[in-house]
Design a protein around this motif. Structure first.
Motif, PDB file in Angstrom:
ATOM      1  N   LEU A   1      52.089  43.426  37.541  1.00  0.00           N
ATOM      2  CA  LEU A   1      51.006  44.185  36.938  1.00  0.00           C
ATOM      3  C   LEU A   1      49.839  44.275  37.909  1.00  0.00           C
ATOM      4  O   LEU A   1      49.676  43.428  38.794  1.00  0.00           O
ATOM      5  CB  LEU A   1      50.537  43.536  35.640  1.00  0.00           C
ATOM      6  N   GLY A   2      49.008  45.291  37.717  1.00  0.00           N
ATOM      7  CA  GLY A   2      47.806  45.430  38.527  1.00  0.00           C
ATOM      8  C   GLY A   2      46.657  45.936  37.678  1.00  0.00           C
ATOM      9  O   GLY A   2      46.859  46.738  36.754  1.00  0.00           O
TER      10      GLY A   2
ATOM     11  N   ILE B   1      49.618  39.130  38.624  1.00  0.00           N
ATOM     12  CA  ILE B   1      48.716  40.262  38.441  1.00  0.00           C
ATOM     13  C   ILE B   1      47.881  40.456  39.706  1.00  0.00           C
ATOM     14  O   ILE B   1      47.303  39.490  40.219  1.00  0.00           O
ATOM     15  CB  ILE B   1      47.766  40.040  37.249  1.00  0.00           C
ATOM     16  N   ALA B   2      47.811  41.675  40.193  1.00  0.00           N
ATOM     17  CA  ALA B   2      46.877  42.023  41.271  1.00  0.00           C
ATOM     18  C   ALA B   2      45.625  42.602  40.623  1.00  0.00           C
ATOM     19  O   ALA B   2      45.725  43.436  39.723  1.00  0.00           O
ATOM     20  CB  ALA B   2      47.501  43.038  42.223  1.00  0.00           C
TER      21      ALA B   2
ATOM     22  N   THR C   1      49.233  34.165  37.590  1.00  0.00           N
ATOM     23  CA  THR C   1      48.795  34.151  38.982  1.00  0.00           C
ATOM     24  C   THR C   1      48.063  35.451  39.257  1.00  0.00           C
ATOM     25  O   THR C   1      48.625  36.533  39.074  1.00  0.00           O
ATOM     26  CB  THR C   1      49.989  34.019  39.944  1.00  0.00           C
ATOM     27  N   VAL C   2      46.805  35.349  39.674  1.00  0.00           N
ATOM     28  CA  VAL C   2      45.993  36.537  39.963  1.00  0.00           C
ATOM     29  C   VAL C   2      45.826  36.651  41.465  1.00  0.00           C
ATOM     30  O   VAL C   2      45.303  35.735  42.112  1.00  0.00           O
ATOM     31  CB  VAL C   2      44.613  36.453  39.270  1.00  0.00           C
TER      32      VAL C   2
ATOM     33  N   VAL D   1      43.209  37.527  29.864  1.00  0.00           N
ATOM     34  CA  VAL D   1      43.853  36.241  30.110  1.00  0.00           C
ATOM     35  C   VAL D   1      43.573  35.275  28.964  1.00  0.00           C
ATOM     36  O   VAL D   1      44.460  34.539  28.518  1.00  0.00           O
ATOM     37  CB  VAL D   1      43.374  35.658  31.453  1.00  0.00           C
ATOM     38  N   SER D   2      42.347  35.281  28.460  1.00  0.00           N
ATOM     39  CA  SER D   2      41.994  34.391  27.362  1.00  0.00           C
ATOM     40  C   SER D   2      42.848  34.666  26.126  1.00  0.00           C
ATOM     41  O   SER D   2      43.394  33.740  25.507  1.00  0.00           O
ATOM     42  CB  SER D   2      40.506  34.546  27.026  1.00  0.00           C
ATOM     43  N   ARG D   3      42.973  35.948  25.764  1.00  0.00           N
ATOM     44  CA  ARG D   3      43.761  36.293  24.573  1.00  0.00           C
ATOM     45  C   ARG D   3      45.237  35.948  24.766  1.00  0.00           C
ATOM     46  O   ARG D   3      45.896  35.445  23.848  1.00  0.00           O
ATOM     47  CB  ARG D   3      43.604  37.784  24.247  1.00  0.00           C
TER      48      ARG D   3
END
Length: 299
Positions: free
Chosen positions: A144-145, A95-96, A123-124, A110-112
């Motif tokens: 994804l972004g 993810i960007a 990876t962010v 991210v938590s969910r």
């Protein structure tokens, strides 16, 4: 030419040289060099200029980056699709994200996702501007972004998923000139010293709009590092304009967070490629866009 050679080529590009790429790939450097030479022979041209220990992309090398990422990403999709026939147990989502949005809503997303799929690694990648996020998704650096812009984002070659709006707020010391709970108008900001983000960011645009309206503001500090802004405010260097994504963190640190009048907003959205996504990325997108999750954060 095969996908493995393209993976090696991108490793050299992303790591800035053969030695670091070989280490990242857990591969002997001579083996990597030979694979790149074979790829250059297959393509009929040099991909890198070798200058001492440095490598510089040739024009052909630059032209290969985007199609190579698409091939490698498509191969990852194929592998992940087979692996996930029974369940999404492993894999990776790239993810960007822009800095403020990496605080929220990304942390909640991210938590969910991690609660349901703890075996998937996320990876962010940092991206300072909306166009950077879109380019990273477009070229296959990430699937994804997450971005935010003053106007609703749009891109003909990407799928844009609107999420929410984030209001801009003023962050100040609790013992400063602004009383708690009272919104701040532009005229009350006159003469204030501000800690500002770099040009091109939404927070900087709010400041420039106030200046254009004749409000006398001084930029005391301009920084690319969002994490430095709150400490500078608390040390009395100046006040700052941030999005409301920072409100919980700012208030826990002891800062005063106030609404700005008239309000300004950032439009937050997820973007994805139009091509097929890996199952893990598709699941992340579904969880992030779930109506209950969005409603719980809406204004």
């Amino acid at each position: 030419m095969d996908a493995r050679q393209l993976e090696y080529f991108l490793a050299v590009v992303d790591n800035g040289g053969f030695n670091r790429a070989a280490a990242a790939l857990h591969l002997a450097q001579p083996s990597l060099s030979q694979a790149i030479r074979n790829l250059e022979r297959d393509l009929g041209g040099m991909l890198f200029h070798r200058i001492g220990r440095r490598v510089v992309l040739t024009e052909a090398g630059h032209a290969l980056i985007e199609p190579a990422r698409q091939v490698v990403r498509s191969l990852e999709v194929a592998r992940a699709s087979v692996d996930s026939v029974h369940a999404i147990r492993t894999g990776r989502v790239d993810i960007a994200a822009m800095p403020s949005q990496a605080v929220e809503p990304l942390s909640s997303m991210v938590s969910r996702f991690s609660e349901r799929h703890p075996g998937v690694r996320l990876t962010v990648r940092a991206a300072p501007w909306p166009r950077t996020v879109m380019e990273m998704v477009r070229t296959g650096v990430t699937e994804l972004g997450l971005l935010a812009a003053m106007d609703p984002p749009a891109a003909a070659d990407l799928t844009v998923h609107p999420i929410e709006k984030h209001r801009f707020v003023l962050v100040a010391r609790p013992d400063g000139p602004f009383p708690p709970g009272r919104p701040v108008t532009g005229d009350l900001l006159a003469g204030q010293r501000l800690i500002a983000g770099q040009k091109g960011t939404g927070m900087r645009q709010v400041i420039e709009d106030l200046r254009a309206q004749g409000v006398d503001l001084t930029i005391a500090v301009e920084t690319e590092h969002r994490e430095a802004i709150l400490p500078l405010v608390l040390k009395g260097v100046g006040v700052a304009v941030l999005t409301e994504a920072w409100t919980p963190l700012a208030e826990r640190a002891g800062a005063l967070v106030l609404d700005l009048i008239p309000p300004s907003y950032l439009h937050v959205a997820l973007v994805s490629r139009k091509a097929r996504l890996t199952p893990a990325a598709s699941e992340f997108l579904a969880i992030a866009l779930a109506p209950a999750a969005i409603d719980s954060r809406s204004l």
